[in-house]
Design an enzyme around this catalytic site. Structure first.
Site, short mmCIF file in Angstrom:
data_model
loop_
_atom_site.label_atom_id
_atom_site.label_comp_id
_atom_site.label_asym_id
_atom_site.label_seq_id
_atom_site.Cartn_x
_atom_site.Cartn_y
_atom_site.Cartn_z
N ASP A 8 -39.75 -27.11 -46.99
CA ASP A 8 -39.98 -28.36 -47.70
C ASP A 8 -39.28 -29.47 -46.92
OD1 ASP A 8 -40.86 -30.07 -49.68
OD2 ASP A 8 -39.94 -28.98 -51.34
N GLU A 10 -37.41 -32.44 -48.63
CA GLU A 10 -36.35 -33.19 -49.30
C GLU A 10 -34.95 -32.65 -49.00
OE1 GLU A 10 -40.04 -33.91 -51.79
OE2 GLU A 10 -39.10 -32.18 -50.84
N HIS A 60 -44.50 -29.20 -47.94
CA HIS A 60 -44.21 -30.52 -48.52
C HIS A 60 -45.45 -31.37 -48.63
CE1 HIS A 60 -42.14 -34.24 -49.48
NE2 HIS A 60 -42.80 -34.83 -48.49
N HIS A 104 -34.81 -28.27 -52.38
CA HIS A 104 -34.09 -29.18 -53.27
C HIS A 104 -33.95 -28.54 -54.64
CE1 HIS A 104 -37.99 -29.92 -55.15
NE2 HIS A 104 -38.47 -30.00 -53.91
N HIS A 115 -36.59 -32.53 -58.09
CA HIS A 115 -37.83 -32.58 -58.87
C HIS A 115 -38.41 -31.17 -58.90
CE1 HIS A 115 -39.41 -32.87 -54.74
NE2 HIS A 115 -40.53 -32.33 -55.23
N GLU A 133 -38.95 -25.10 -57.96
CA GLU A 133 -39.76 -24.57 -56.87
C GLU A 133 -39.08 -23.37 -56.22
OE1 GLU A 133 -40.63 -27.96 -54.33
OE2 GLU A 133 -41.06 -29.17 -56.10
#
Length: 274
Positions: A8, A10, A60, A104, A115, A133
């Site tokens: 990802d 972030e 992402h 994240h 998030h 996630e």
């Protein structure tokens, strides 16, 4: 030995706000380069440690962020959007271990750019276990008997990973100050850390157990707005809990739950706000 990497954006060092992770923003190209470098540190170390195959899934947004021309030449890259299993596309029982990079924290926790899939999700659960996630993807890996060996991101992500996966190795490349600020390692120092932590993680392969998902799991998603729940509820088999914005789905297995989550969150994004 085959290493699966889901990456990802972030949780990459130096990437602290949407200007780095949104392809329409001015820092995005910088973010791509740093993201690709972090991937290469882990990939190169895995090959150096004798792993024969590394497959990387760009995880992402539109999932086409990694610069393939700059990746380690022996890497296999899954790139592009609309993948049946999104962030865990290509993960199966042929993998010996998994690494989650640039991750994240889930929406309800503190952390840099926290998030869960979309910004309309407040909480997500498999039965009574709160997941983001990271947790959902680890459950899918566990379905195939694959242990998550390494998780890289900020310090709060490391805590979330360690709560879910006993024995997992974590690499903290930045420390949260707020949701959009952090104390970051330079790319050179994060690279050194990732190489060290990858060696440690791969050496622990026999000591980390897969995160086994429950049989016949119930997926629950709490949305920020009731209108998002109404959209998600258009998927057959779902139910809205009372008058709340929580939508549930009884799944046959974690793979069905995962795809149900993808459909429900995609529908929820159609909600318009005044």
């Amino acid at each position: 030995m085959k290493l699966y990497i889901s990456i990802d954006m972030e949780g990459i060092t130096g990437l602290v706000d949407n200007t780095f992770v949104d392809s329409r923003q001015y820092n995005y190209t910088r973010g791509q380069h740093i993201m690709t470098d972090e991937a290469n540190h882990v990939i190169g170390t895995a090959f150096d440690e004798g792993w024969k195959e590394v497959i990387v899934n760009d995880s992402h947004s539109k999932m086409n962020n990694l610069l393939i021309e700059k990746l380690h030449p022996d890497t296999q890259l899954i790139s592009g959007d609309v993948k049946p299993f999104s962030m865990v596309q290509g993960l199966d029982a042929s993998c010996s271990g998994a690494a989650f990079l640039g991750y994240h924290t889930r929406a309800a926790r503190k952390g840099v750019l926290s998030h869960t899939m979309i910004f309309g999700v407040c909480n997500m659960y498999i039965n009574d276990t709160a997941i983001g996630e990271l947790g959902f993807n680890a459950f899918v890996a566990g379905h195939y008997g694959v242990p998550v060996l390494l998780v890289a991101g900020d310090d709060e992500t490391a805590i979330e990973a360690e709560e879910l996966i006993p024995g997992v190795t974590t690499a903290v490349v930045k420390k949260r100050i707020s949701r959009t600020s952090a104390l970051c390692l330079t790319p050179q120092k994060s690279g050194q850390l990732l190489r060290e932590k990858t060696m440690e993680a791969l050496a622990n392969i026999g000591k980390v157990k897969p995160l086994i998902p429950p049989d016949n799991p119930v997926l629950s998603i709490e949305f920020a707005n009731y209108g998002q729940a109404e959209w998600a509820h258009l998927m057959p088999g779902t139910a809205i809990e009372g008058g709340s914005p929580i939508v549930t789905y009884q799944a046959k297995n974690i793979l069905e739950a995962y795809q149900a989550m993808l459909v429900m969150t995609e529908l929820a994004t159609r909600t318009a706000f005044c």
